[in-house]
Structure formats: structure tokens, C-alpha cells
Design an enzyme around this catalytic site. Structure first.
Site, mmCIF file in Angstrom:
data_model
loop_
_atom_site.group_PDB
_atom_site.id
_atom_site.type_symbol
_atom_site.label_atom_id
_atom_site.label_comp_id
_atom_site.label_asym_id
_atom_site.label_seq_id
_atom_site.Cartn_x
_atom_site.Cartn_y
_atom_site.Cartn_z
ATOM 1 C CB SER A 36 -0.954 -0.047 1.196
ATOM 2 O OG SER A 36 -1.933 0.962 1.134
ATOM 3 N NE ARG A 39 -9.128 1.195 10.954
ATOM 4 C CZ ARG A 39 -8.160 0.667 10.242
ATOM 5 N NH1 ARG A 39 -7.597 1.373 9.276
ATOM 6 N NH2 ARG A 39 -7.731 -0.564 10.460
ATOM 7 C CG HIS A 98 -5.754 -2.131 0.001
ATOM 8 N ND1 HIS A 98 -4.815 -2.095 -1.007
ATOM 9 C CD2 HIS A 98 -5.240 -1.376 1.010
ATOM 10 C CE1 HIS A 98 -3.783 -1.349 -0.637
ATOM 11 N NE2 HIS A 98 -4.015 -0.908 0.585
ATOM 12 C CG ASP A 99 -7.477 -5.099 5.064
ATOM 13 O OD1 ASP A 99 -6.700 -4.135 4.920
ATOM 14 O OD2 ASP A 99 -8.349 -5.139 5.949
ATOM 15 C CG ASP A 150 -6.320 -3.555 -3.696
ATOM 16 O OD1 ASP A 150 -7.129 -2.656 -3.404
ATOM 17 O OD2 ASP A 150 -5.100 -3.472 -3.475
#
Length: 382
Positions: free
Chosen positions: A150, A220, A353-354, A320
Site C-alpha cells: 500500500s 476509520r 486491499h487487506d 483490490d
């Protein structure tokens, strides 16, 4: 195998660091963790660059809290893909962060008060220049590899462009050569949540003894939605309700938590507000926005990478949508345009993405094989 308890070190730098904004910062500190042993030739060092809400604590157990496992502990350690039996691994907490390095929460020696809103703007390039000073501290002339996912991947790319003779390999995972307008928009909505919190006080909330928790929670939650894929969220939460048994109505007129996914997002937001600094969030998301090495080269990424000498491993994940595989392929094309050695892996994984933080055998085996090649090259050079 675990690295066990790891104790960070604090490095102090008196010489001013010139920043891209035109400002400079002197007498700053960077918190660092190291794993493994630096060899006699000092050519087995690997720098791990962290993403938005991570830190120097890459692997092992924190000496402050044994329950705090490093954010990439599944990747770095003895016998792991980045094998600390072979490599000397360095994790650096970036300037402007809130995990010990000099940042907005730190005391400004000129005023005797926290920097707060007066902390200078920092960029990916500023972080790389600061990391180069860490390398100097350890007398490392050239990294065997610089690696990150990232935002960390942006730093790895920047290393290849800014210090072509000081890095042999760049490992870029789930990253991008610049943010899309949509990504900048997500960051702006998150920043607006913080800026509009009454407890923000223009960034000087420390003096008021408060934290803009509401803004941090929303920031968040917004970010977390973008880190997961639609399929992953559906599998984890579906449309499961948390309505108490015996509830008399089908509808919740209080707008309190009702769906499982709402509960999860609120939990993540609360947890984040407990440990992260709002000013740091503003600074780091701006650094994300500003990264665009092609801009100074007529928006030509190939030209921006013309001085790169390192070999590259670039990895993306099919679901992602925040930093899509198409963006990784732009990096690969620019490298190939310069006839550079590049390996590209596109992993079909459902986690969004994680995925770069999770255990995926195909992903980890690719990284392992690449670092075995690096290790083999170090042995051949002897």
C-alpha cells in the site's frame, strides 16, 4: 517460528531534514525495530516500509505489550518469506507518525508545546530521505531489498527512483504510482470527518485535553470499507441482523447498530480512536494524495523511472478495488519500458486491499521464492 519479544530503539538526528514543502525539521527522532543479524559485508539488509496506520513494529511481540503482534508478523521472521535467519530487517516509524517518532504529538522545542497543527507537511519522498539516514546510521550502503504494501509500496518505488545505487530490489505490494481521484475523494471525506469534529480545535486539541474521537471513528470506518472487497464483506457479515430476540418491530427507529456489518465498523472505529492521532491521520493521508513521481516528468511514469537500477517484484490482488491490479500493471509497464528486471504476480484473492496483510499461500510463496533468489545472489557474490 516467532521472533519473540522485540525492543525498539530510538535514533536521534540533529541535522535538519529538508522537506519537499520547503520547510525543514531538526532534532527529530525515529523509532526503529530490527530483526536478524547484519552480516559483515552489511549487504543483507531489508527495509520494510509501513502503511497508513502501521508502525516500526513489523514483527515479533512488542516489549511494551506482549499481546501486540507485529503487523506483518506472518511475512517477516525466522523461516518466513522474509527470513530473518538470512536477512537483517529494519522497520522504521515514519516522521509524522504517532508511534514514537517525531510527529504532531511531539513537543516543538521552539514553543515547548506539541506541534499540533504546526507540524510541517511530509511526503513519501521526505520519508525515504529520512530512511536513508537510518541506513547511514547502520552503515548500510545498499539495501538488499526495500519492501512495502500500500503506502509502503509507494516508498519502495520512491527508493528505486531516488536512491538507485542504494537498493538492489524493490518489492511493491498492493500499491499504485499515484492515487486516483476516487481515492483522493475517500481521503478527503475522512479528513473532513476529523476537521468537523468540535473536539478538533484546529488541530491543537492536546491543549484542551480532548481527542476528536467522533471524527477519527468515521474516518476509520470510511477507510475500512475501502480495504475490503464486496465479496469479503458479504461472506463475513451478509445482511445479518443483531435485533434482540422478542423485538416488537421489524424496523429500528433509533438508528442504533442493527446489522452485523454496522457493529464491525463501529468496533473498528472505536478501536482506532483509542490509539491513533488525528493530526497524524491528516498528514499521512495527504502524503498519499501527493505521491505522483510521474508529475515532474510530463506525467510519464516511464521517464520518472529512467534512473531505476533495482530489480522489482510487483504484486497485486484481483479484488483490490482501492489499488487495483491495473495500477500495478502501470508500474510494470514503466519498468519494462526501461528494460528493467521485473516479476509480476496478480493473486486471485477475495479479500480486497487487506489481502496484502493476510495469509495466502500463493502470495507468500511468491515472496519467499523472490527472497530466496536475493539470498542466493548474496551468497554468489561472496
Amino acid at each position: 517460528m516467532s521472533l519473540g519479544v522485540v525492543t525498539p530503539i530510538r535514533l536521534s538526528f540533529a541535522e535538519p531534514l529538508s522537506l519537499q514543502s520547503g520547510a525543514s525539521i531538526a532534532n527529530y527522532e525515529l523509532v526503529v525495530e530490527t530483526y536478524g543479524q547484519l552480516n559483515a559485508k552489511k549487504d543483507n539488509a531489508v527495509l520494510i516500509c509501513h502503511a497508513l496506520n502501521a508502525s516500526h513494529h513489523v514483527a515479533g511481540l512488542s516489549s511494551d505489550n506482549p499481546d501486540n503482534v507485529g503487523w506483518w508478523d506472518n511475512m517477516v521472521g525466522p523461516g518466513k518469506p522474509v527470513d530473518t535467519n538470512r536477512f537483517f530487517v529494519i522497520g522504521v516509524n515514519n516522521l509524522g507518525s504517532c508511534f514514537g517518532s517525531t510527529g504532531p504529538m511531539s513537543i516543538n522545542p521552539a514553543t515547548g508545546k506539541p506541534y499540533g497543527a504546526s507540524f510541517p507537511v511530509v511526503t513519501v519522498e521526505d520519508w525515504v530521505n529520512a530512511q536513508a539516514r537510518v541506513a547511514d546510521h547502520f552503515e548500510i550502503q545498499k539495501f538488499a531489498a526495500v519492501m512495502g504494501g500500500s503506502l509502503g509500496g509507494m516508498q519502495a518505488m520512491a527508493w528505486g527512483m531516488m536512491y538507485p545505487d542504494r537498493v538492489a530490489n524493490c518489492v511493491v505490494v498492493a500499491s499504485t504510482p499515484k492515487l486516483s481521484a476516487q481515492n483522493i475523494a475517500f481521503n478527503e471525506v475522512a479528513r473532513s470527518a476529523i476537521l468537523s469534529d468540535p473536539d478538533f480545535h484546529g488541530g491543537d486539541y492536546y491543549a484542551h485535553g480532548v481527542v476528536p474521537r467522533r471524527g477519527l471513528r468515521v474516518a476509520r470506518m470510511i477507510g475500512h470499507i475501502t480495504y475490503l472487497s464486496d465479496d469479503d464483506m458479504a461472506e463475513k457479515f451478509g445482511r445479518e441482523l443483531r435485533r434482540p430476540e422478542g423485538a416488537s418491530s421489524e424496523y429500528n427507529f433509533s438508528f442504533d447498530v442493527e446489522f452485523e456489518v454496522e457493529s464491525y465498523l463501529r468496533y473498528q472505529g472505536e478501536k482506532f480512536a483509542d490509539y491513533f492521532d488525528a493530526n497524524t491521520y491528516l498528514h499521512i493521508t495527504r502524503a498519499l494524495d501527493y505521491f505522483d513521481p510521474a508529475k515532474a516528468h510530463g506525467n510519464n511514469l516511464s521517464q520518472a523511472m529512467a534512473n531505476v537500477r533495482a530489480k522489482f517484484l510487483v504484486i497485486s490482488f484481483s479484488t483490490d478495488w482501492r489499488f487495483s491490479p491495473e495500477r500495478s500493471r502501470e508500474v510494470v509497464k514503466a519498468l519494462l519500458d526501461n528494460k528493467l528486471d521485473v516479476t509480476y504476480g496478480e493473486i486471485d484473492a477475495p479479500h480486497g486491499h487487506d489481502a496484502f496483510l493476510l495469509d495466502d499461500a500463493r502470495y507468500h510463496n511468491l515472496v519467499r521464492a523472490y527472497f530466496e533468489q536475493i539470498a542466493g545472489g548474496l551468497l554468489d557474490a561472496r
